[in-house]
Each structure stands twice: as C-alpha cells, then as structure tokens.
Design an enzyme around this catalytic site. Structure first.
Site, PDB file in Angstrom:
ATOM      1  N   GLY A 281     -41.547 -14.013 -61.076  1.00 31.15           N
ATOM      2  CA  GLY A 281     -41.989 -14.823 -62.202  1.00 31.15           C
ATOM      3  C   GLY A 281     -40.941 -15.809 -62.640  1.00 31.15           C
ATOM      4  O   GLY A 281     -39.783 -15.744 -62.208  1.00 31.15           O
TER       5      GLY A 281
ATOM      6  N   PRO B  71     -38.154 -17.784 -65.035  1.00 31.64           N
ATOM      7  CA  PRO B  71     -37.067 -17.216 -65.845  1.00 31.64           C
ATOM      8  C   PRO B  71     -37.524 -16.951 -67.277  1.00 31.64           C
ATOM      9  O   PRO B  71     -38.284 -17.715 -67.860  1.00 31.64           O
ATOM     10  CB  PRO B  71     -35.985 -18.308 -65.800  1.00 31.64           C
ATOM     11  N   GLY B  72     -37.036 -15.849 -67.822  1.00 34.47           N
ATOM     12  CA  GLY B  72     -37.292 -15.539 -69.223  1.00 34.47           C
ATOM     13  C   GLY B  72     -38.592 -14.828 -69.510  1.00 34.47           C
ATOM     14  O   GLY B  72     -38.951 -14.643 -70.674  1.00 34.47           O
ATOM     15  N   THR B  73     -39.330 -14.398 -68.480  1.00 39.41           N
ATOM     16  CA  THR B  73     -40.625 -13.759 -68.712  1.00 39.41           C
ATOM     17  C   THR B  73     -40.528 -12.247 -68.866  1.00 39.41           C
ATOM     18  O   THR B  73     -41.538 -11.607 -69.136  1.00 39.41           O
ATOM     19  CB  THR B  73     -41.585 -14.086 -67.558  1.00 39.41           C
TER      20      THR B  73
ATOM     21  N   LYS C 117     -38.700  -9.885 -66.587  1.00 38.09           N
ATOM     22  CA  LYS C 117     -38.613  -9.058 -65.378  1.00 38.09           C
ATOM     23  C   LYS C 117     -37.523  -7.993 -65.527  1.00 38.09           C
ATOM     24  O   LYS C 117     -37.749  -6.814 -65.239  1.00 38.09           O
ATOM     25  CB  LYS C 117     -38.333  -9.949 -64.159  1.00 38.09           C
TER      26      LYS C 117
ATOM     27  N   GLU D  28     -44.952 -44.430 -81.030  1.00 37.80           N
ATOM     28  CA  GLU D  28     -45.472 -43.082 -81.279  1.00 37.80           C
ATOM     29  C   GLU D  28     -46.874 -43.136 -81.872  1.00 37.80           C
ATOM     30  O   GLU D  28     -47.701 -42.251 -81.607  1.00 37.80           O
ATOM     31  CB  GLU D  28     -44.526 -42.318 -82.206  1.00 37.80           C
TER      32      GLU D  28
ATOM     33  N   HIS E  30     -49.327 -43.318 -78.967  1.00 42.04           N
ATOM     34  CA  HIS E  30     -49.626 -41.997 -78.399  1.00 42.04           C
ATOM     35  C   HIS E  30     -50.593 -41.231 -79.301  1.00 42.04           C
ATOM     36  O   HIS E  30     -51.525 -40.563 -78.823  1.00 42.04           O
ATOM     37  CB  HIS E  30     -48.334 -41.188 -78.254  1.00 42.04           C
TER      38      HIS E  30
END
Length: 679
Positions: A206, A208-210, A212, A429, A432
């Site tokens: 997965g 990074p940071g999930t 594991k 902006e 957008h």
C-alpha cells in the site's frame, strides 16, 4: 558487569601500550659499536680506552666501554671467553693516564631462557589483543567482529507490545486477514481439523502512511508468540556473504522459538527483481534474496514460522518471492474511505480534548485522499494551533486551520504583494471558482483564498462530492475545464495572461494525454493503449525503459488529439466565464476584500449575487482570526495586538494597463493545490 569488565581490560591495554611506547623512547639511544676482542685488546694497550665495565655471563665476559681516539667519543662492546688470561688483562687494565680502571663488574644475569622468551613475545600479544578490541568496538549496532553475520532481528518483548487490533481503524478487511493468522497461532487445531493450511507469508502492500507497519505491530501485540522484527536494509552491508548469513541466522533463531512471526519491513530493499536492469546485477543482494527464497519455501520446511512483510513498491519485487508457498496472501492496504477516515480520527482523538463543535464526520468528508498518517498529523497540527492560542480544547476553527496548513502550508499574511499581482491572483482564483460551480461534473468548490500559504500565492480547494475510485469521460473533461479557469479568467478580464497557470497546464495536459494513451477515450485513435518508454519510473532491478508500441505517425496523432482536447476545453471554459462575467467579477472583488471564501459564501455569491447573512460571515471572520497565529506567535505568553491587514478596495480591473510578465510570479504562486487531485 560484563560490559564493565570489557571496558576495564580495554583501558588497561591502552595504558600498557602507552607505558611501552614511553619506555622505548626514554631508553638509552646511544649507538654502540660491536668490536672484536683483538681490536679491543690492541686499543687498550695503546691507551685508547677511557671507560670500561665487565658483566660476567655463562661462558663469556660482556665488555662495554668508550674509546677516546675519535672526534666524538665512541661506545663499544665485545665478548671475551672467561679464562684466567682474559681476567688478568681486564682487571689489570689502565686508562691513558696510567691509572688502573675503577672496573665496574655488573652482576650476572641469572634469568632463565623461558623468561627471556616470554618477555620478547609479550609486546606482540598485547598489540594483538588491543587490535582485537579496537575491531570489536568499531562494529556498529552492538555487534562484534566475529558475529557480523548474525541476524539483527529484534524480538519484541511482551511489555513492549502496546499496539492492539483496536488501535487499527479504517482497515477492517485488512485487519480480518491478519486476525486469522493470529487465531491459527493460538488455536491451530481449528484450521487443521478441516485440512486448512495457514499462509506461510503475508505481504502488506500500500501507499506510505496507510498503516502497514501499525498492522504488524498489532499482530505482535495480539499473537502471544515470539515476534521478530527486522528491516530489509539490515541484511546487506559491506561484507560479502553477510546478507545470506543473516538470513540463515534469522530463520535458525525463529526455528528455536517456533511457532513465531517474522516481520520484514520495507522488504523491497532486499527483494528487488533480479535481472540486468540498472543495478540488477548486484550479486550480494541476489545471493541474499536467493537465501531468503530457500528459507521461506525450500527443500527443508520451516513449520510454525509465519512471515509478514510490508512494502509500498510491490511492482519491483521478484516474482519468485510472490508465488504461493512464500507469500501466499497479499493484502492491499489502501487509503481509508470516508467511514474509515472517521474511525481513524476517533482513534487519534482519544487523548485530545475536543470542543462540542467538532464533528469528525465533517472532517472525514473534508479530507479525501488522506492516509492514516496524514490524519494523525492533522489532529496534531490542530492541537498545536489550539495550544498556540492558549486554548484548553480543540475546536473546529483549529481543525480548519490545520487542514489548510497540511494542504498548502502556513499562512504568510506578512508577504508583500503588489496591488496588481493581488488583482491577478483574485481573478485567477475566481475563474477556478466560478467554473467549478457552473460545471455539472466538476468537483465541489470547498474554499478559495488569495492568502499566501507555503509556495502558493492563492489556491482553490476542489473536493469530490463523494469518494470515488474511477472517473468517467465527462468528469475528466470537466476537470480539465476547471483547471483552465484561472488562465481564461485572466484573458477575458485583463486581455493578457501571466505565468500563474503553469501548474494548471501541467496537470490538464497530463489528464488529456492519459485519456488518449491509457484510457482509450479518443474517438480518432479508438480504445487502445499506447505505452511509451519514457513514461515509466526508473528503478533498480528492472529495465530502464519499456519499448514503445506505436509508430511515429501514431505519436503525431496522439499529440494532435491531446491538443484538440485542450483547445475544446479551453473554448468551453471561455464560454462559461463570458456568460457569467458578472459572477466572476463579484467573486474576485469579494476575494480582494475578504481574502478567503468558504463553500456557502461562494454558492451565495454565484447564485444570489450576495454574501450570506451576518451569522455565517462572523464565523468566517473568526476563522480568519485563528489563522493570524501564522503571522505572530505569543512567545512570552502575553497577549499581543492582532496586526491589522488593510484590504485593497475593490476596483474595476484596468484592462488598458499592461501586465508585467515577471518570472518571479511563477515561483510565488501556485493557484490550485495538488490535493484536489486526491480521489
């Protein structure tokens, strides 16, 4: 105690070596010439000897003295047989003045030969032992010179197994896969009764940071069996053969403690594909990988040993490592969905006092694409913002500010921006924003600001209405149109454009090219995928590039299709903004006055032509006040006056005034944050 003893011996050896060196340098350095006894007798007879000493030894006399016939006095020594004639010559000798010598007779050396032998080799023994200790001290990580091939895996103690499955949220299916492994270790008869075999290896894959590694720590806390933890980079080091030796030692220790679990973090460091790619011929790493393959599923079985590994680069692992029998089960640990994010926030909010206005469900909706580590960092930033204002609880205002800090960085209200650039940013902006509101399939406009944050001079936050895992063709086209809104707004308002749309063009072109080459969304080229050799990543263990599967003529057609999509989207965007020019100007002028607008204010401006009631406006101003902490921090715990920021009065844009194309504008402004890509 053993450590104290080793240190004592080490310092004692250093002391002995220093004493030996000092004694050598302080010893008599006078050069002594060996002469024959006949030469000595002749010079003695000629009166050329001025000092004389005799030392009886076993069968000879050791005669030492000094001649006086040289420019510099010369010391000598000689040996003479022990006889009456020699004794008479020596004891009756006279100096040059005719005075008998006051002969010094040194005592005979009665030291045995064994003592002399050991006295000669002791310095070499000391040097060898000192060299041994120096090498042992030089080994890193507490290892010693003779056991560098030992595994560096650490057995997790019971008192250190703090993580449990209840601490893992947002990954229910992934957690259930590992719960089966723990249940097998605790009650194997439940599975063996129906002929089931527990997986020998579980690979956690997965981004990074999930979570594991957190899942592996939870397994260690729940398993109730020995748990060995090691990193993939701990195998291969400077010595040849160390990697394979450490793999063997790791599994030998695991067999002694079976049933047990081995966790290898970042296994891609040792499990990269073998081959002739960049770095693919690394013999030492391949030898380590081969040994790991044999130990996991080779000729001899390793019963009772379960291997859990984690990586975020499963695409570069060797196929032999992923086959059934080694890693039987691959668990994809993805970023959590909205419900998973809410559960993760509940876990990380346990030790944080939250105000009554904090709604974790709302925060989860606001943070699509955030991983577990991102959410933990978000709440930590919110706690820091609350502490900065001397608040005892975390409120929604602090969390909103923390989200902005995580997405775009801290606010920089003190940055000096010229009125012209501020006007350009506001209309950019606003472009957008208006396009995002008017498009049916575009992402929801959640917030727009012209307050500089990080490297961005302003940005618009576009969030998907719900979590999604794929996008339709109309959604992709509307996304491109939304990205082009800033550039088109500059053109229709000022008649000229700036460099601020650099990132917008990069992302829009990337989406259009993927639509043609990967997603098969080109009517002219049809539902085909065109692989380019320059599109993939370069990494160890695989060929540097793939072969291009299309001709140069097709490459030209691809460029034309990408160009067509961008031009059509640009024209559609320009049509929308020209039809809604009043809304564009209203949003831009309001941005110049208020600097930041939320979703409710944006909808009210575009659909009703005015801001909402004062209640919501006051809440917005209170939010802006919280963000002032990025400008001034109360270090001395004393209340400081909030700096007054004078907002520029809304003015009609002067389309006759040329826009200076300052190259620094590109560096100072990135108008739309990349996080709105998170889906």
């Amino acid at each position: 105690m053993n450590r104290i003893f080793r240190n004592t011996i080490f310092y004692l050896l250093i002391f002995l070596v220093i004493v030996g060196i000092v004694s050598v340098f302080n010893s008599d350095q006078t050069e002594t010439e060996n002469v024959s006894f006949n030469e000595f007798a002749e010079r003695l007879e000629n009166g050329q000897v001025q000092e004389l000493s005799v030392k009886p030894e076993r069968q000879v006399y050791l005669v030492r003295g000094q001649f006086n016939d040289q420019a510099e006095d010369e010391f000598f020594q000689t040996y003479a047989l022990r006889s009456e004639q020699t004794a008479e010559l020596l004891f009756n000798a006279e100096d040059p003045t005719g005075t008998p010598f006051n002969l010094e007779i040194e005592p005979a050396d009665e030291t045995s030969g064994w003592v002399q032998f050991f006295t000669g080799i002791i310095p070499f023994i000391i040097i060898f032992i000192l060299f041994f200790f120096l090498l042992s001290q030089a080994q890193g990580g507490g290892s010693r010179v003779m056991n560098f091939g030992k595994s560096k895996a650490k057995m997790v103690n019971e008192d250190k197994k703090k993580a449990k499955f209840k601490d893992v949220a947002g990954a229910d299916e992934e957690k259930q896969e590992l719960v089966e492994v723990v249940e097998f270790l605790k009650d194997p008869r439940k599975f063996s009764a129906i002929g089931a075999r527990i997986p020998k290896g579980v690979l956690l894959v997965g981004p990074p940071g999930t979570g594991k590694t957190l899942l592996a720590r939870a397994v260690a806390g729940e398993a109730g069996v020995p748990f060995f933890s090691i990193s993939g980079s701990d195998f291969v080091e400077m010595f040849v053969g160390v990697g394979a030796s450490r793999v063997r030692d790791l599994f030998e220790n695991a067999k002694k403690n079976a049933p047990c679990i081995i966790f290898i973090d970042e296994i891609d460091a040792v499990g990269r594909q073998r081959g002739a790619g960049l770095g693919g011929g690394h013999d030492e790493r391949e030898q380590t990988l081969n040994q790991l393959l044999v130990e996991m599923d080779g000729f001899s079985a390793n019963e009772g040993i379960i291997i859990i590994a984690a990586t975020n680069r499963a695409d570069i692992l060797d196929p032999a490592l992923l086959r059934p029998g080694r890693f039987d089960r691959q668990i994809q640990v993805n970023r959590p969905d909205v419900n998973g994010r809410e559960e993760v926030l509940k876990v990380h909010a346990r030790n944080k006092p939250l105000n009554d206005d904090v709604n974790l469900k709302t925060i989860a909706t606001r943070t699509p694409g955030f991983s577990g580590a991102d959410l933990e960092n978000l709440l930590n930033e919110a706690a820091l913002v609350a502490a900065r204002h001397d608040h005892t609880k975390i409120s929604m205002i602090h969390i909103e500010e923390a989200i902005d800090r995580v997405i775009a960085g801290p606010a920089k209200k003190s940055r000096v921006i010229s009125p012209k650039e501020k006007k350009i940013v506001a209309w950019h902006e606003a472009g957008h924003t208006v396009v995002g509101v008017k498009l049916e399939n575009a992402d929801m406009v959640h917030k727009v600001t012209i307050v500089p944050r990080g490297m961005a001079g302003g940005y618009a936050v576009m969030l998907p209405k719900e979590d999604r895992y794929f996008m339709t063709q109309p959604e992709l086209l509307d996304k491109i149109i939304g990205l082009l809104g800033g550039r088109v707004a500059e053109e229709v308002t000022f008649g000229e454009v700036s460099t601020g749309a650099h990132n917008d063009f990069q992302r829009a072109t990337g989406i259009a090219r993927k639509m043609v080459t990967e997603y098969g969304m080109s009517e002219k080229l049809g539902p085909m995928q065109f692989i380019s050799g320059s599109g993939g990543q370069v990494f160890l263990g695989r060929d540097i590039q793939n072969e291009q599967n299309y001709s140069d003529a097709i490459a030209h057609e691809i460029d034309l299709e990408v160009q067509r999509i961008i031009k059509e989207c640009y024209a559609r965007c320009k049509q929308i903004l020209l039809e809604n020019k009043d809304s564009l100007d209203l949003v831009a002028k309001t941005l110049l006055d208020m600097e930041t607008l939320d979703a409710e204010q944006i909808k009210s401006l575009v659909h009703e032509g005015k801001l909402p009631d004062d209640h919501h406006l006051n809440a917005h101003l209170e939010k802006e006040k919280a963000s002032e902490s990025d400008v001034k921090v109360n270090i001395n715990s004393k209340k400081e006056e909030t700096p007054q920021v004078e907002a520029e009065q809304p003015q009609e844009p002067n389309t006759d005034e040329p826009i200076e194309k300052d190259p620094s504008v590109e560096d100072n402004r990135s108008f739309e944050d990349d996080t709105n890509k998170k889906e």
